[in-house]
Design a protein around this motif. Structure first.
Motif, PDB file in Angstrom:
ATOM      1  N   VAL A  44      25.935  87.978 -17.576  1.00  0.00           N
ATOM      2  CA  VAL A  44      27.327  87.410 -18.053  1.00  0.00           C
ATOM      3  C   VAL A  44      27.722  86.249 -17.341  1.00  0.00           C
ATOM      4  CG1 VAL A  44      29.770  87.880 -18.672  1.00  0.00           C
ATOM      5  CG2 VAL A  44      27.981  89.791 -18.648  1.00  0.00           C
ATOM      6  N   ASN A  46      30.627  83.943 -16.668  1.00  0.00           N
ATOM      7  CA  ASN A  46      32.149  84.296 -16.635  1.00  0.00           C
ATOM      8  C   ASN A  46      32.843  82.976 -16.751  1.00  0.00           C
ATOM      9  OD1 ASN A  46      34.719  85.933 -14.514  1.00  0.00           O
ATOM     10  ND2 ASN A  46      34.555  85.668 -16.851  1.00  0.00           N
ATOM     11  N   GLU A  72      31.507  85.281 -21.340  1.00  0.00           N
ATOM     12  CA  GLU A  72      33.105  85.643 -21.275  1.00  0.00           C
ATOM     13  C   GLU A  72      33.920  84.692 -20.686  1.00  0.00           C
ATOM     14  OE1 GLU A  72      36.257  86.616 -21.452  1.00  0.00           O
ATOM     15  OE2 GLU A  72      34.941  88.420 -22.372  1.00  0.00           O
ATOM     16  N   ARG A  79      36.927  91.950 -16.218  1.00  0.00           N
ATOM     17  CA  ARG A  79      36.813  91.728 -17.716  1.00  0.00           C
ATOM     18  C   ARG A  79      35.195  91.251 -17.937  1.00  0.00           C
ATOM     19  NH1 ARG A  79      40.582  88.198 -17.727  1.00  0.00           N
ATOM     20  NH2 ARG A  79      41.927  89.601 -18.893  1.00  0.00           N
ATOM     21  N   THR A  83      32.651  92.909 -20.702  1.00  0.00           N
ATOM     22  CA  THR A  83      32.092  92.475 -21.543  1.00  0.00           C
ATOM     23  C   THR A  83      30.348  92.680 -21.807  1.00  0.00           C
ATOM     24  OG1 THR A  83      33.803  90.624 -21.698  1.00  0.00           O
ATOM     25  CG2 THR A  83      31.541  90.180 -22.841  1.00  0.00           C
TER      26      THR A  83
END
Length: 307
Positions: A44, A46, A72, A79, A83
């Motif tokens: 991910v 971010n 994301e 968060r 995701t």
């Protein structure tokens, strides 16, 4: 027919293109060593503004196992994890940080740990200091298995840098609280909140020293360490406030922290050069987090009332 995935490894990253290579190389080595264990990796990004996206894409193109790249843009570790968790398909979900290096037998050790566990479990492992020049913080050194007390507060017992659970645990507990953790209002404790909820639902929280990562956190200044530890306590205090009314374990933890201040005189902690009275330091910053949680909640309620 696509083979079922044994382990999904989730790694969230933000603006660490320079140090990310060591993490990804270790994942590649561990996946090659995994034998019959099927592995997928969920990365991910971010909201990085450096060349992290390019490096992730290039690394994925070289792998023979499934790699899912997820973007994301909204900052916040919890968060980003949520995701990424939505893309994990493995029977076991393991998490590590983007400044950690997996040991070669990591995936085998994760599977073996869950074979030894009975029933629902979250299992964390050893976190060794990756560079001896770094301060000995955010590490976990115990070399023997441990079980967290079901009625206790799990802060620091195991950590998100080396944490794994089966998919059925996630379905039971729900995702991470996005108000907690790096990049969020309450700074830290998103992993502790997850453990706290899980333990309250009867999930065993275990420590297995055979699951090992090296943490290259890079903190060498006393001021950085002090800020980090203050942030950890701040998040824990906010967590106490979150559960104060609904869970007796929160009140018990508060009482224990207050009583622990006496240890500053009877058995003082001297391992943190920037902190003279460690237990009082923790209590002060937990009180700050506790008050801030209720201030945010009050402000939100007042805003709804005015509307």
């Amino acid at each position: 027919m696509t083979a079922a995935i044994d382990v999904s490894l989730l790694v969230c990253t933000r603006n660490r293109a320079g140090s990310l290579a060591a993490t990804l190389e270790s994942v590649e080595r561990a996946a090659a060593y995994a034998g019959n264990t099927t592995v997928e990796v969920v990365l991910v990004d971010n909201g990085s503004v450096d060349d992290t996206p390019q490096r992730l894409t290039e690394w994925r193109s070289r792998q023979t196992f499934p790699v899912h790249l997820v973007h994301e843009p909204r900052p916040g570790l919890a968060r980003a994890r949520n995701t990424g968790l939505a893309r994990c398909t493995g029977r076991i979900v393991a998490m590590t940080d983007d400044d950690c290096v997996l040991h070669q037998d990591y995936f085998a050790a994760v599977c073996a740990a869950f074979e030894r566990a009975s029933g629902l479990a979250i299992i964390g492992g050893r976190i060794l200091l990756g560079n001896p020049a770094d301060l000995p913080v955010t590490i976990k050194l115990e070399d023997h298995p441990m079980v967290a007390p079901s009625r206790g507060f799990p802060g620091g017992f195991i950590m998100g840098a080396n944490l794994a659970f089966t998919a059925d645990v996630l379905r039971l507990t729900g995702c991470f609280d996005e108000r907690f953790g790096a990049g969020a209002p309450f700074v830290s404790a998103e992993d502790t909140d997850f453990l706290f909820r899980a333990a309250g639902l009867g999930v065993a929280v275990l420590y297995d020293p055979l699951m090992i990562v090296d943490h290259h956190h890079g903190r060498r200044d006393i001021e950085d360490e002090t800020r980090l530890l203050a942030g950890y306590s701040f998040g824990d205090g906010a967590l106490y406030a979150k559960y104060l009314v609904s869970d007796r374990r929160a009140l018990r933890a508060i009482v224990e922290d207050i009583l622990a201040v006496r240890f500053d005189w009877t058995r003082p902690v001297n391992t943190h050069a920037g902190i003279k009275r460690f237990y009082w330091f923790r209590l002060r910053h937990k009180a700050r987090g506790f008050a801030y949680f209720w201030w945010v909640a009050l402000r939100r309620n007042m805003s709804r009332f005015i509307r």
